[in-house]
Design an enzyme around this catalytic site. Structure first.
Site, PDB file in Angstrom:
ATOM      1  N   LYS A  63       0.828  -1.204   0.000  1.00 47.44           N
ATOM      2  CA  LYS A  63       0.000   0.000   0.000  1.00 47.44           C
ATOM      3  C   LYS A  63       0.868   1.262   0.000  1.00 47.44           C
ATOM      4  CE  LYS A  63      -3.711  -2.316   2.558  1.00 47.44           C
ATOM      5  NZ  LYS A  63      -4.431  -2.403   3.850  1.00 47.44           N
ATOM      6  N   GLY A  79      -0.554   0.732   6.175  1.00 49.14           N
ATOM      7  CA  GLY A  79      -0.776  -0.092   7.355  1.00 49.14           C
ATOM      8  C   GLY A  79      -1.710  -1.239   7.053  1.00 49.14           C
ATOM      9  N   ASP A  80      -1.542  -2.338   7.783  1.00 48.24           N
ATOM     10  CA  ASP A  80      -2.464  -3.458   7.656  1.00 48.24           C
ATOM     11  C   ASP A  80      -2.454  -4.260   8.944  1.00 48.24           C
ATOM     12  OD1 ASP A  80      -3.586  -6.213   6.476  1.00 48.24           O
ATOM     13  OD2 ASP A  80      -3.970  -4.630   5.029  1.00 48.24           O
ATOM     14  N   GLN A  81      -3.546  -4.978   9.158  1.00 51.13           N
ATOM     15  CA  GLN A  81      -3.676  -5.796  10.363  1.00 51.13           C
ATOM     16  C   GLN A  81      -4.206  -7.166   9.973  1.00 51.13           C
ATOM     17  OE1 GLN A  81      -6.862  -5.089  13.384  1.00 51.13           O
ATOM     18  NE2 GLN A  81      -5.155  -4.528  14.708  1.00 51.13           N
ATOM     19  N   ALA A 116       0.945  -4.073  11.168  1.00 47.94           N
ATOM     20  CA  ALA A 116       2.172  -3.688  10.472  1.00 47.94           C
ATOM     21  C   ALA A 116       2.054  -2.291   9.890  1.00 47.94           C
ATOM     22  CB  ALA A 116       2.476  -4.688   9.362  1.00 47.94           C
TER      23      ALA A 116
END
Length: 203
Positions: A63, A79-81, A116
């Site tokens: 991203k 960001g990612d989860q 992250a």
């Protein structure tokens, strides 16, 4: 003094935007054009060797880099989860019934939220961070679950696991081991430290 670079959040996520806004950061939001499905499908294949943390890190980087390529002078945050329980990676439930089934699968267990972040400049990653929160759900009753699903409704589809700890979802848990911002999907303190180290914030 060198002019401060534009700061872009590579997402239209209201949750992450809220965290940054409350911290007093000035930023714009641009949604990344990243197809997450192939990476998620690869990670969910048996024997892929891709951990939940690695998947979250790959998605966050993809991203950030995607938006950074079109905004080379900006500092772009991706960001990612990813949620994982007993070695299984969970995704957002597509229906209310699926969300209820997720909660049943998580009841009485400890699952992990892998959050992250990646900062990119000039189309290349320059900083990465991963934080993990351990979330222990209590053995709530079927009656509580029915009432929870009825009152939360469609909001259960907005987050993996079907809960928001800033709302009634906190009642699902008996213990949380991890940073509040990690649970929210944006480990804020490491990001602020990075921005100060790189003179984007006053130290």
């Amino acid at each position: 003094m060198t002019e401060r670079a534009e700061f872009i959040l590579a997402s239209t996520s209201e949750g992450r935007a809220f965290v940054l806004r409350q911290a007093g950061l000035a930023f714009s939001q641009i949604a990344a054009s990243v197809d997450e499905c192939p990476l998620q499908a690869e990670a969910m294949q048996e024997g892929s060797g891709i951990s939940a943390s690695e998947l979250a890190a790959r998605l966050a980087e993809a991203k950030a880099v995607d938006v950074s390529k079109a905004h080379a002078s900006a500092m772009v945050l991706g960001g990612d989860q990813v949620m994982e329980c007993d070695g299984e990676i969970f995704q957002k439930a597509p229906t209310l019934e699926a969300a209820r089934e997720q909660l049943l699968a998580l009841r009485g267990k400890t699952h992990r939220l892998h959050s992250a972040l990646c900062v990119a400049k000039g189309g290349k990653p320059v900083w990465r961070h991963i934080s993990v929160a351990h979330m222990t759900m209590r053995a709530f009753s079927d009656a509580f679950l029915d009432d929870y699903c009825r009152t939360e409704g469609e909001t259960m589809l907005h987050s993996v696991g079907g809960y928001r700890i800033e709302g009634r979802g906190i009642q699902l848990f008996s213990a949380i081991d991890g940073d509040h911002f990690t649970v929210m999907g944006l480990p804020l303190l490491p990001l602020l430290d990075y921005l100060r180290t790189n003179d984007w914030l006053t130290s």
